[in-house]
Write a protein that holds these residues in place. Sequence first.
Motif, PDB file in Angstrom:
ATOM      1  N   SER A  74       0.828  -1.231   0.095  1.00 40.50           N
ATOM      2  CA  SER A  74       0.166  -0.179   0.070  1.00 40.50           C
ATOM      3  C   SER A  74       0.574   1.287   0.117  1.00 40.50           C
ATOM      4  N   THR A 159      -4.152   3.605  -5.350  1.00 40.46           N
ATOM      5  CA  THR A 159      -5.032   4.460  -4.490  1.00 40.46           C
ATOM      6  C   THR A 159      -4.375   5.603  -4.051  1.00 40.46           C
ATOM      7  N   ARG A 162      -4.130   9.116  -6.438  1.00 42.36           N
ATOM      8  CA  ARG A 162      -5.000  10.216  -6.184  1.00 42.36           C
ATOM      9  C   ARG A 162      -4.960  10.383  -4.925  1.00 42.36           C
ATOM     10  N   TYR A 163      -4.324   9.784  -3.444  1.00 45.54           N
ATOM     11  CA  TYR A 163      -4.949  11.061  -2.358  1.00 45.54           C
ATOM     12  C   TYR A 163      -4.059   9.628  -1.598  1.00 45.54           C
ATOM     13  N   ALA A 166      -3.826   7.262   1.651  1.00 44.65           N
ATOM     14  CA  ALA A 166      -4.477   5.984   0.728  1.00 44.65           C
ATOM     15  C   ALA A 166      -3.435   4.815   1.584  1.00 44.65           C
ATOM     16  N   LEU A 240      -9.004   1.036 -11.305  1.00 37.90           N
ATOM     17  CA  LEU A 240      -8.993   2.737 -10.864  1.00 37.90           C
ATOM     18  C   LEU A 240      -7.926   2.716 -10.999  1.00 37.90           C
ATOM     19  N   PHE A 244      -7.913   7.084 -11.618  1.00 38.70           N
ATOM     20  CA  PHE A 244      -6.848   8.384 -10.503  1.00 38.70           C
ATOM     21  C   PHE A 244      -5.511   8.514 -11.390  1.00 38.70           C
TER      22      PHE A 244
END
Length: 257
Positions: A74, A159, A162-163, A166, A240, A244
């Motif tokens: 992650s 993710t 974009r974030y 995340a 995704l 993103f």
Amino acid sequence: MRRTLRLVALTWWLHVKMLNRSAFDTLLTIVWPLFFATIALLLYRMEGDADALTYAAFGAGVMTIWTAISSTASAILLRERGSGTLELLVAAPVPFSVSIVSMVLAVSTIGGYGMAATLVWSAVVFGVDIAIAQPLLFAVAVVVTLVSFAVIGFILSVTVVRYRAAWALGAAFEYPVWLVCGFLVPVALLPDWLRPVSWLLPPSWGMAAVRAAVAGQVPGKELLACAVLVVVYAAAGVWLAGTFLHSARRHATLSLR
């Protein structure tokens, strides 16, 4: 296709070497699995049931793969962003998703080592009988389970494009996922409303396939369900990643820290 496979193999090998040279990742893959296994086996040993110890040993082994994925995969793109190489990955002629998948597969490989270390630790220290009735099917189940973790890590990693925060999703999902997927607690003991959630997660079927192979059964249904969900999750991850990435380009937030 040959060039893509070569790229995946080279990127996978490069990141395996990088992870092996990271003090944090090395500590995570060596100490953390043994920590989890020790706690689980001490708890299950109180029952005095050899089968329960075997159940806990293999569950803790698979759980270490998820630990590596949730904490490391992650944050893969977060590290690339901090190193200033995220823009190079995006601008490369290679599809962005292929680059990420290669990295996540490297993390899954390290997690596979953690599983092996956990099983050896269980056998040597706690005397757990880890005899596998179907070795070939067990190997297939482990590989499919590794891939299932990789696609989830793929979704977690994209993710970050974009974030920026995340990466915390991995840490937040670590305990709920191993609980819902039945690593140490049987899915049959979960509340009725929670069991469908377990069925929608590919690691649940991968864990079931591993246990079936250990018991001498043929995990055909489990492997098929896991493979189908892997394809679905991979397609969702590719979608995704594109979404993103387009959003980050549109808002000029790709390189923000």
